[in-house]
Design a protein around this motif. Structure first.
Motif, PDB file in Angstrom:
ATOM      1  N   GLU A 270       0.946  -1.528   0.123  1.00  0.00           N
ATOM      2  CA  GLU A 270       0.360   0.041   0.412  1.00  0.00           C
ATOM      3  C   GLU A 270       1.340   0.893   0.082  1.00  0.00           C
ATOM      4  N   TYR A 271       2.288   1.244   0.601  1.00  0.00           N
ATOM      5  CA  TYR A 271       2.477   2.338   0.624  1.00  0.00           C
ATOM      6  C   TYR A 271       3.758   1.925  -0.121  1.00  0.00           C
ATOM      7  N   HIS A 272       3.987   0.838  -1.025  1.00  0.00           N
ATOM      8  CA  HIS A 272       5.243   1.004  -2.162  1.00  0.00           C
ATOM      9  C   HIS A 272       6.182   1.235  -1.341  1.00  0.00           C
ATOM     10  N   VAL A 273       7.314   0.880  -0.507  1.00  0.00           N
ATOM     11  CA  VAL A 273       8.468   0.910   0.624  1.00  0.00           C
ATOM     12  C   VAL A 273       8.967  -0.452   0.210  1.00  0.00           C
ATOM     13  N   ASP A 274      10.524  -0.623  -0.219  1.00  0.00           N
ATOM     14  CA  ASP A 274      11.419  -1.370  -0.868  1.00  0.00           C
ATOM     15  C   ASP A 274      11.192  -2.452   0.870  1.00  0.00           C
ATOM     16  N   GLY A 275      11.670  -3.760   0.383  1.00  0.00           N
ATOM     17  CA  GLY A 275      11.882  -5.292   0.726  1.00  0.00           C
ATOM     18  C   GLY A 275      12.060  -4.692   2.364  1.00  0.00           C
ATOM     19  N   VAL A 276      13.388  -4.806   1.900  1.00  0.00           N
ATOM     20  CA  VAL A 276      14.529  -4.774   3.145  1.00  0.00           C
ATOM     21  C   VAL A 276      14.397  -3.469   3.877  1.00  0.00           C
ATOM     22  N   ASP A 277      13.679  -1.500   3.260  1.00  0.00           N
ATOM     23  CA  ASP A 277      13.694  -0.796   3.851  1.00  0.00           C
ATOM     24  C   ASP A 277      11.927  -0.647   5.553  1.00  0.00           C
ATOM     25  N   ALA A 278      11.026  -1.658   4.204  1.00  0.00           N
ATOM     26  CA  ALA A 278       9.384  -2.444   5.450  1.00  0.00           C
ATOM     27  C   ALA A 278      10.490  -3.052   6.263  1.00  0.00           C
ATOM     28  N   ALA A 279      11.319  -3.951   6.254  1.00  0.00           N
ATOM     29  CA  ALA A 279      11.987  -4.998   7.124  1.00  0.00           C
ATOM     30  C   ALA A 279      12.190  -4.351   8.856  1.00  0.00           C
ATOM     31  N   GLN A 280      13.103  -3.356   7.766  1.00  0.00           N
ATOM     32  CA  GLN A 280      13.463  -2.900   8.872  1.00  0.00           C
ATOM     33  C   GLN A 280      12.716  -1.636   9.597  1.00  0.00           C
ATOM     34  N   ILE A 281      12.188  -1.441   8.794  1.00  0.00           N
ATOM     35  CA  ILE A 281      10.502  -0.148  10.118  1.00  0.00           C
ATOM     36  C   ILE A 281       9.649  -1.519  10.086  1.00  0.00           C
ATOM     37  N   THR A 282       9.380  -2.192  10.292  1.00  0.00           N
ATOM     38  CA  THR A 282       9.065  -3.489  11.047  1.00  0.00           C
ATOM     39  C   THR A 282       9.491  -3.691  12.387  1.00  0.00           C
ATOM     40  N   ASN A 283      10.527  -3.783  12.165  1.00  0.00           N
ATOM     41  CA  ASN A 283      11.433  -4.653  13.451  1.00  0.00           C
ATOM     42  C   ASN A 283      11.704  -3.292  14.610  1.00  0.00           C
ATOM     43  N   ILE A 284      11.756  -1.868  13.826  1.00  0.00           N
ATOM     44  CA  ILE A 284      11.534  -1.284  14.750  1.00  0.00           C
ATOM     45  C   ILE A 284      10.440  -0.772  15.637  1.00  0.00           C
ATOM     46  N   VAL A 285       9.478  -0.639  14.791  1.00  0.00           N
ATOM     47  CA  VAL A 285       7.843  -0.987  15.898  1.00  0.00           C
ATOM     48  C   VAL A 285       7.830  -1.827  16.563  1.00  0.00           C
ATOM     49  N   ARG A 286       8.695  -3.625  16.142  1.00  0.00           N
ATOM     50  CA  ARG A 286       8.297  -4.506  17.058  1.00  0.00           C
ATOM     51  C   ARG A 286       9.521  -4.252  18.075  1.00  0.00           C
ATOM     52  N   GLY A 287      10.261  -3.284  18.606  1.00  0.00           N
ATOM     53  CA  GLY A 287      10.957  -3.383  19.114  1.00  0.00           C
ATOM     54  C   GLY A 287      10.656  -2.587  20.134  1.00  0.00           C
ATOM     55  N   SER A 288      10.160  -1.175  19.597  1.00  0.00           N
ATOM     56  CA  SER A 288       9.046   0.308  20.348  1.00  0.00           C
ATOM     57  C   SER A 288       8.636  -0.403  21.049  1.00  0.00           C
ATOM     58  N   LEU A 289       7.190  -1.479  20.699  1.00  0.00           N
ATOM     59  CA  LEU A 289       6.548  -2.170  21.231  1.00  0.00           C
ATOM     60  C   LEU A 289       6.905  -2.773  22.991  1.00  0.00           C
ATOM     61  N   ASN A 290       7.975  -3.224  23.249  1.00  0.00           N
ATOM     62  CA  ASN A 290       8.337  -3.921  24.288  1.00  0.00           C
ATOM     63  C   ASN A 290       9.615  -3.198  25.136  1.00  0.00           C
ATOM     64  N   LEU A 291      10.062  -1.595  24.083  1.00  0.00           N
ATOM     65  CA  LEU A 291      11.400  -1.023  25.335  1.00  0.00           C
ATOM     66  C   LEU A 291      10.128  -0.063  26.061  1.00  0.00           C
ATOM     67  N   VAL A 292       9.296   0.474  25.460  1.00  0.00           N
ATOM     68  CA  VAL A 292       8.117   2.000  25.746  1.00  0.00           C
ATOM     69  C   VAL A 292       7.175   1.070  27.266  1.00  0.00           C
ATOM     70  N   PRO A 293       7.173   0.189  27.074  1.00  0.00           N
ATOM     71  CA  PRO A 293       6.554  -0.871  28.107  1.00  0.00           C
ATOM     72  C   PRO A 293       7.137  -0.292  29.225  1.00  0.00           C
ATOM     73  N   ILE A 294       8.658  -0.212  28.809  1.00  0.00           N
ATOM     74  CA  ILE A 294       9.348  -0.178  30.387  1.00  0.00           C
ATOM     75  C   ILE A 294       8.935   0.646  31.393  1.00  0.00           C
ATOM     76  N   ALA A 295       8.474   2.331  30.236  1.00  0.00           N
ATOM     77  CA  ALA A 295       8.524   2.839  31.051  1.00  0.00           C
ATOM     78  C   ALA A 295       7.344   3.415  31.141  1.00  0.00           C
ATOM     79  N   GLY A 296       6.196   2.853  31.347  1.00  0.00           N
ATOM     80  CA  GLY A 296       5.127   2.811  31.614  1.00  0.00           C
ATOM     81  C   GLY A 296       4.695   1.217  33.567  1.00  0.00           C
ATOM     82  N   ALA A 297       5.854   0.774  32.847  1.00  0.00           N
ATOM     83  CA  ALA A 297       5.591   0.466  34.650  1.00  0.00           C
ATOM     84  C   ALA A 297       6.583   0.276  35.649  1.00  0.00           C
ATOM     85  N   ILE A 298       7.472   1.850  34.971  1.00  0.00           N
ATOM     86  CA  ILE A 298       8.189   2.598  35.820  1.00  0.00           C
ATOM     87  C   ILE A 298       7.618   3.817  36.871  1.00  0.00           C
TER      88      ILE A 298
END
Length: 551
Positions: A57-85
């Motif tokens: 839908e956004y015509h992002v290159d395959g490797v770039d899309a994989a990198q963006i997705t991994n950043i999102v997955r990483g954020s979903l596990n990192l930001v909750p630390i601030a929520g827990a504190i």
């Protein structure tokens, strides 16, 4: 017959107490479980298929899309630390969960709009090529805004729901039972997101798929609010992380003072005005001795202060506070060995989707497996392996060793070995796929390395959680439960940097992976994983358990 005012008032008080709903207990489970299912299904269904959404839908290159997705997955596990504190130290769990659920709802409103309104995404393109029109800055701003809100919302809900659920019970057995149900509902939501939501997005429409995510997140928010009258909401107990900072500051302020000295000439503060000399059992341990300064009594210290919040708290700490920081620092080397482990998993999860898109995903004449659903085999493997380990392998281990269960670090070490094995299997599968150009290989071949990853994760992830929970000071339990997810976050961030480096210095990851050498990427991960395993074994051998029961 007692006609005293107190006796006459007792029936009224009893009637009022019966009218008030009982706080806590199993009556809260349906509300908490529904909240978990609704939010987990929506979040995981979105992240599992985000790479495909970016590609199509956004015509992002395959490797770039994989990198963006991994950043999102990483954020979903990192930001909750601030929520827990935030919840543990200041607000409590429920307000943070409520705010997170509301932010998640807003996130899915934006996702649904990006899929439903053509003006919020580039024109449709029949082929993924350079001729496709790229998204405008305004369109990307809306999309990335939705992604940021998704991460912030998860920061308020992901860890805090389990903590709030455990707070509803008094006995340890009830808490343990709740955590078992928590894992059941959590992985059920993951599997439904990986399959049902992904199928709707791929086979019906993205707008309908995101609309379902919006509906389930709204249902989760409603169920959370319906259970308010039943929840126990314990008051916060202050900020335990401040104690760590106090030890560091106090050690630095006394940097000129010599640690040690003549026998009995150094006194240490053990709290409540009590002092011990350097030869006493209560004195600080000899490892990381430079931190012992924080508990040393000097001429400028008021020995009546115990470091519990008085004016001298940032100069004089207790021995217990010093030992708590030491326990945390001694775990860091073992903990750091998990970053490369989760980095390899992050690379595989991102590349598996691209591999699946280039493979034969048909199952029979009328059904095709969505590329974003292939990774669900890892979750199925995790659940099945957990059951086999708990019911068969670990009881057999205890029988052979005379009742001694495997230590957490032993489980983590075996998980490291299986992770390296999975990278080797992934390299062999990709090598076979590349050896048959023009002949689509069955996507079922990918289930083998993913299955090994799932079995390894069933060992190293719970093993890590148990290790941190056992070894962390009691005042840092929330941080302990966040240490393993923090590894997941750092691993996914590292996977993004790893793929960026590989793309810059090699030709292994072109836009079309059929023209690259993804198998070399997996071989590199297997080699680095082997070196990381040696590092883990060295750290584990040097580590001494603080909690003897853990051994």
């Amino acid at each position: 017959m007692d006609n005293s005012p107190i006796a006459q008032l007792k029936p009224v008080l009893d009637q009022e107490s019966q009218a008030k709903p009982k706080k806590g207990g199993w009556i809260t489970l349906p509300f908490i479980a529904a909240t978990m299912l609704g939010l987990g299904l929506a979040v995981n269904g979105t992240t599992s298929n985000m790479l495909v959404y970016l590609l199509k839908e956004y015509h992002v290159d395959g490797v770039d899309a994989a990198q963006i997705t991994n950043i999102v997955r990483g954020s979903l596990n990192l930001v909750p630390i601030a929520g827990a504190i935030l919840s543990d130290s200041y607000l409590g769990c429920f307000p943070v969960i409520l705010a997170g659920a509301a932010i998640n709802l807003l996130s899915f409103v934006l996702f649904t709009l990006t899929a439903a309104l053509p003006s919020l995404r580039p024109p449709h393109c029949t082929s993924l090529s350079a001729k496709c029109q790229q998204a405008s800055p305004g369109q990307l701003a809306v999309l990335y805004g939705a992604i940021c809100l998704l991460a912030i919302g998860a920061g308020g809900t992901r860890f805090n729901i389990s903590t709030m659920g455990a707070d509803q019970f008094e006995s340890t057995s009830d808490k343990d039972t709740f955590f078992n149900w928590y894992m059941v509902f959590l992985y059920t939501s993951f599997m439904l997101g990986d399959t049902a939501i992904v199928y709707i997005q791929d086979s019906i429409s993205w707008a309908v798929g995101f609309g379902v995510c919006l509906a389930t997140s709204a249902l989760g928010l409603v169920m959370l609010l319906l259970g308010v009258r039943y929840y126990q909401m314990p008051a916060t107990k202050g900020n335990p992380y401040t104690e760590l900072a106090r030890v560091i500051v106090a050690s630095v302020r006394k940097v000129g003072i010599k640690v040690g000295g003549v026998h009995g000439s150094v006194q240490y503060n053990v709290g409540a005005g009590a002092l011990v000399d350097s030869a006493a059992d209560e004195a600080p341990s000899k490892n990381l001795r430079f931190l012992n300064r924080a508990a040393m009594i000097t001429a400028s210290d008021d020995s009546s202060r115990s470091g519990d919040g008085s004016g001298g708290a940032w100069r004089l700490c207790t021995v217990q506070q010093v030992e708590g920081l030491k326990a945390l620092l001694s775990i860091i080397p073992v903990w750091s060995s998990g970053i490369l482990l989760f980095m390899s998993i992050g690379v595989m999860i991102g590349m598996i989707v691209l591999q699946a898109l280039a493979m034969d995903r048909s199952v029979g004449p009328h059904f095709s497996i969505p590329a974003g659903s292939v990774a669900v085999s890892c979750r199925v493997s995790f659940i099945l392996a957990t059951l086999v380990l708990d019911r068969v392998v670990f009881p057999l281990w205890r029988r052979i060793t005379g009742g001694t269960p495997p230590t957490p670090l032993q489980r983590v070490g075996i998980g490291h070995v299986l992770n390296v094995t999975a990278m080797v299997a992934a390299a062999l599968v990709e090598r076979r796929r590349l050896a048959q150009p023009g002949v689509p290989m069955s996507v079922m071949w990918l289930l083998f390395p993913l299955g090994i990853v799932g079995v390894g994760e069933a060992l190293h992830f719970p093993g890590s959680m148990a290790f941190y929970y056992q070894e962390f000071p009691n005042t840092l339990r929330s941080l302990a439960t966040a240490m393993a997810p923090m590894l997941v976050a750092l691993g996914f961030f590292s996977s993004t940097m790893f793929m960026d480096v590989v793309t810059r210095i090699t030709a292994w990851l072109p836009e079309n992976i059929d023209h690259g050498r993804l198998d070399n990427v997996y071989w590199t991960l297997a080699a680095s994983g082997t070196l990381n395993l040696a590092y883990f074994l060295a750290c584990a051998r040097r580590y001494k358990y603080h909690n003897r029961a853990a051994t």
